[in-house]
Structures are given as C-alpha cells and as structure tokens.
Scaffold this active site. Structure first.
Site, PDB file in Angstrom:
ATOM      1  N   GLY A  31       0.891  -1.131  -0.177  1.00  0.00           N
ATOM      2  CA  GLY A  31      -0.145   0.021   0.019  1.00  0.00           C
ATOM      3  C   GLY A  31       0.611   1.301  -0.088  1.00  0.00           C
ATOM      4  N   GLU A  35       3.725   6.172  -8.085  1.00  0.00           N
ATOM      5  CA  GLU A  35       3.858   5.853  -9.336  1.00  0.00           C
ATOM      6  C   GLU A  35       4.493   4.399  -9.545  1.00  0.00           C
ATOM      7  OE1 GLU A  35       2.566   7.191 -12.146  1.00  0.00           O
ATOM      8  OE2 GLU A  35       1.223   8.340 -11.168  1.00  0.00           O
ATOM      9  N   GLY A  36       5.180   4.133  -8.749  1.00  0.00           N
ATOM     10  CA  GLY A  36       5.956   2.483  -8.814  1.00  0.00           C
ATOM     11  C   GLY A  36       4.939   1.581  -8.771  1.00  0.00           C
ATOM     12  N   HIS A  37       4.165   1.846  -7.684  1.00  0.00           N
ATOM     13  CA  HIS A  37       3.095   0.794  -7.714  1.00  0.00           C
ATOM     14  C   HIS A  37       2.137   0.697  -8.953  1.00  0.00           C
ATOM     15  CE1 HIS A  37       3.755   1.366  -3.213  1.00  0.00           C
ATOM     16  NE2 HIS A  37       4.018   0.166  -3.240  1.00  0.00           N
ATOM     17  N   ASP A 151      13.233  -3.290  -5.886  1.00  0.00           N
ATOM     18  CA  ASP A 151      13.629  -4.169  -4.987  1.00  0.00           C
ATOM     19  C   ASP A 151      14.307  -5.427  -5.637  1.00  0.00           C
ATOM     20  OD1 ASP A 151      12.312  -2.975  -2.363  1.00  0.00           O
ATOM     21  OD2 ASP A 151      10.866  -3.058  -4.005  1.00  0.00           O
ATOM     22  N   VAL A 177      10.734   3.193 -11.068  1.00  0.00           N
ATOM     23  CA  VAL A 177      10.159   4.498 -11.465  1.00  0.00           C
ATOM     24  C   VAL A 177      10.762   5.418 -10.347  1.00  0.00           C
ATOM     25  CG1 VAL A 177       8.023   5.975 -11.462  1.00  0.00           C
ATOM     26  CG2 VAL A 177       8.011   3.385 -12.248  1.00  0.00           C
TER      27      VAL A 177
HETATM   28  P1  AMP Z   1       5.822  -2.309  -1.440  1.00  0.00           P
HETATM   29  O1  AMP Z   1       4.528  -1.808  -1.454  1.00  0.00           O
HETATM   30  O2  AMP Z   1       7.097  -1.632  -1.111  1.00  0.00           O
HETATM   31  O3  AMP Z   1       5.998  -3.838  -0.911  1.00  0.00           O
HETATM   32  O4  AMP Z   1       6.164  -2.361  -3.242  1.00  0.00           O
HETATM   33  C1  AMP Z   1       5.165  -3.100  -3.852  1.00  0.00           C
HETATM   34  C2  AMP Z   1       5.940  -3.437  -5.387  1.00  0.00           C
HETATM   35  O5  AMP Z   1       5.736  -2.417  -5.971  1.00  0.00           O
HETATM   36  C3  AMP Z   1       7.104  -4.238  -5.216  1.00  0.00           C
HETATM   37  O6  AMP Z   1       7.243  -5.245  -6.244  1.00  0.00           O
HETATM   38  C4  AMP Z   1       8.188  -3.385  -5.166  1.00  0.00           C
HETATM   39  O7  AMP Z   1       9.243  -3.683  -5.770  1.00  0.00           O
HETATM   40  C5  AMP Z   1       7.332  -2.534  -6.145  1.00  0.00           C
HETATM   41  N1  AMP Z   1       7.955  -0.915  -6.334  1.00  0.00           N
HETATM   42  C6  AMP Z   1       8.221  -0.079  -5.005  1.00  0.00           C
HETATM   43  N2  AMP Z   1       8.864   0.891  -5.414  1.00  0.00           N
HETATM   44  C7  AMP Z   1       8.742   0.787  -6.905  1.00  0.00           C
HETATM   45  C8  AMP Z   1       9.451   1.875  -7.946  1.00  0.00           C
HETATM   46  N3  AMP Z   1       9.781   2.898  -7.300  1.00  0.00           N
HETATM   47  N4  AMP Z   1       9.418   1.536  -9.242  1.00  0.00           N
HETATM   48  C9  AMP Z   1       8.862   0.371  -9.451  1.00  0.00           C
HETATM   49  N5  AMP Z   1       8.465  -0.729  -8.773  1.00  0.00           N
HETATM   50  C10 AMP Z   1       8.491  -0.461  -7.355  1.00  0.00           C
END
Ligand code: AMP
Length: 303
Positions: A31, A35-37, A151, A177
């Site tokens: 959560g 923009e990455g998510h 990651d 991103v």
């Molecule tokens: P998290 O909510 O931090 O567990 O991230 C969920 C998913 O989003 C994981 O697969 C992360 O690697 C991916 N994610 C987090 N930050 C980024 C980003 N800046 N660019 C691309 N994917 C991301």
C-alpha cells in the site's frame, strides 16, 4: 472494483474468470501507492484480463517494530487510485486472516537471501517476504505476478521461489520509477525530512557515478565503486552496502566483464532506503582490450 478481505471470497471471485480461461494478474503491495506501484498495476492491466492488487502490510517481513509502526497506511486513498487504474479486485486481508491462530509455517529460500538485505535485516525479513508471497500466489493463483525492479534482490528471491517450488506463475519484473531528480519512488520517502530528502538523492547519484565510470572504461570493481562512494560521502550518507553484482546470482564481481547490477542501501536519518542500477557494458570504451570476454549488450539501461 471490489474490495475483498477474506481469502475464501477472493478464491470464489476468481473461480469464474479462471474457468472461462481469462488471464489473472496479481500485484502484491504493502500500500501507500505511488507511481512505482501504479506502473506495475498498469502493466498488469494491459497484459491481463483480471487484475488483483493485494494490499497487506506484512508484519512478518519487518525486522524493526518502529519501522512497522511508522509504515505509511492509507487504504482509502489506495482504493481510489486502484479504482482509477481499473483494478478488478483489491485484496486487503487482516493479519489474522493471513496468519490465523496456530500458523506455524515458514517458506525460506536459501543462498540469494543470505547477502545484502538478508544480511542487514536478518533472516526473518526474506522469510517473511517468501512466506507471504507464497500465500498470495496460492490464494490468487495468478498467471502472472508483477514485482518492481527497485527491490532487485526481492525480485531474484521471488523468481527463485517460484522456480524451486514449481509454482505455475510467470514473474514479471518491471523497471524502477523515479522522481525527476533520480530518487527511486518508495513508500518510505514520505518519512524523509526536507534535508534528508535532499541527501537521499545521493543514492541514485552514486549509482550513476559508478555506471559512468564503467561507461568510461573502468573494469575494476573497487575503482568503479569508489566513484559512487565518493558521492555518498559528499552527502554524508554512509551505505549499509554499495556493491556490484552479477544480476541473476547477486554474486559480487571484482572485474567487470559482463552486465552487472549496482546495489546500494543506506540509512538517511531514520529511513532506510535501497536502490539499484543495471549497468551494461559499453565495450568500445574498455580500458583493457586484452580482456576478450567482454559481452556487448543490447539491453537498454533502465533508470
Ligand atoms: P511495496 O508496497 O513497497 O512492498 O512494493 C510493492 C511492489 O512495488 C514491489 O514489487 C516493489 O518492488 C514495487 N515498487 C516499489 N517501488 C517501486 C518503484 N519506485 N518502481 C517500480 N516498482 C516499485
């Protein structure tokens, strides 16, 4: 979009589409969407008939109570963003739903979990990740699951997990991103003070400095890393690690003779950040042409 909190309900919701042969994509997240998510969700939306996004701040993968307590949470905002991206199902289980009384199983991947994040955060971090990812893959049984290249070690670990346990899923790793100034988007960025936010830019600057040294022909890993470490030191950022590794195995390299990944982790104030940069060899500029095993690469650099 439908928000679902019970495992049985998600299974039931997906049974129909699965029977009809529709493809299911899963985006596992904790959560606090950025923009990455959203890039992972958009990719799933373009590739799959049914998109499931899980939102679960997994206590098992946090090695510090304070980190878990401070982790940003805003389900309402996340649900609005997911709806806008035309997600079909937002799966938001409680900790009790995922780990009911009597829960006693850990899925543990060896080797690739032992270095870097595993070494710094302890064994329980990746055990927490691999256990919850296994559960999510079993619950949703997606055809494709999307993870972020940001990651990098986690992506390698999840690919290993799926392969080793014969989980019938395609793992897609999507590019990182970034903010316009290079900082990789992370849910933890909101916890940085303005001064820390400024200093945090040094992580990407360091990765780029090392990539530039390799572009300019540097093939010695220690020298190439020194270029990056200088950037970190200038910003007063001391890394937990700054390493050059071979991408599939994460094994550190001494001599750069193929495509590699530069990995960095550092605490900026109280916030621990990680980032990485794939570095492809530009053989035209190699300083040591006697080394004939340079591999030309056509892979575009992600940044
Ligand atoms: P998290 O909510 O931090 O567990 O991230 C969920 C998913 O989003 C994981 O697969 C992360 O690697 C991916 N994610 C987090 N930050 C980024 C980003 N800046 N660019 C691309 N994917 C991301």
């Amino acid at each position: 979009m439908r928000t679902i909190r019970a495992i049985a309900e998600l299974r039931q919701a997906l049974a129909g589409p699965r029977r009809e042969g529709r493809s299911i994509g899963l985006v596992p997240t904790m959560g606090a969407f950025h923009e990455g998510h959203l890039s992972l969700i958009r990719r799933a939306r373009t590739e799959c008939d049914v998109v499931v996004v899980s939102l679960f701040v997994n206590p098992a993968q946090f090695n510090e109570e304070a980190d878990l307590a401070a982790y940003p949470r805003d389900e309402r905002r996340d649900a609005e963003l997911a709806e806008r991206e035309r997600v079909d199902y937002l799966f938001v289980p409680s900790a009790e739903e995922m780990y009911p009384a009597g829960f006693a199983t850990t899925v543990s991947v060896g080797r690739v979990t032992e270095m870097f994040e595993g070494a710094h955060r302890g064994r329980s971090h990746f055990d927490g990740v691999t256990t919850v990812v296994t559960k999510l893959l079993n619950i949703a049984s997606p055809h494709v699951a999307y993870f972020g290249g940001k990651d990098a070690q986690q992506a390698v670990v999840v690919q290993r997990l799926a392969r080793d346990l014969d989980i019938p899923v395609r793992i897609e790793v999507c590019p990182t991103v970034r903010e316009p100034d290079g900082l990789a988007l992370s849910s933890r960025n909101v916890l940085l003070s303005p001064d820390e936010r400024n200093r945090a830019r040094a992580l990407h600057r360091a990765l780029r400095a090392t990539a530039s040294a390799v572009d300019a022909g540097e093939r010695d890993a220690v020298a190439a890393k020194a270029a990056g470490v200088t950037e970190l030191e200038a910003a007063g950022v001391r890394p937990d690690y700054f390493e050059l590794v071979r991408a599939p195995t994460l094994e550190p390299v001494n001599r750069i003779d193929g495509d590699i990944l530069a990995l960095v982790a550092a605490r900026v104030g109280a916030v621990r950040l990680i980032d990485n940069e794939p570095i492809t060899l530009n053989t035209n500029h190699a300083r040591s042409p006697s080394k004939s095993n340079h591999r030309a690469s056509t892979t575009p650099r992600r940044s």
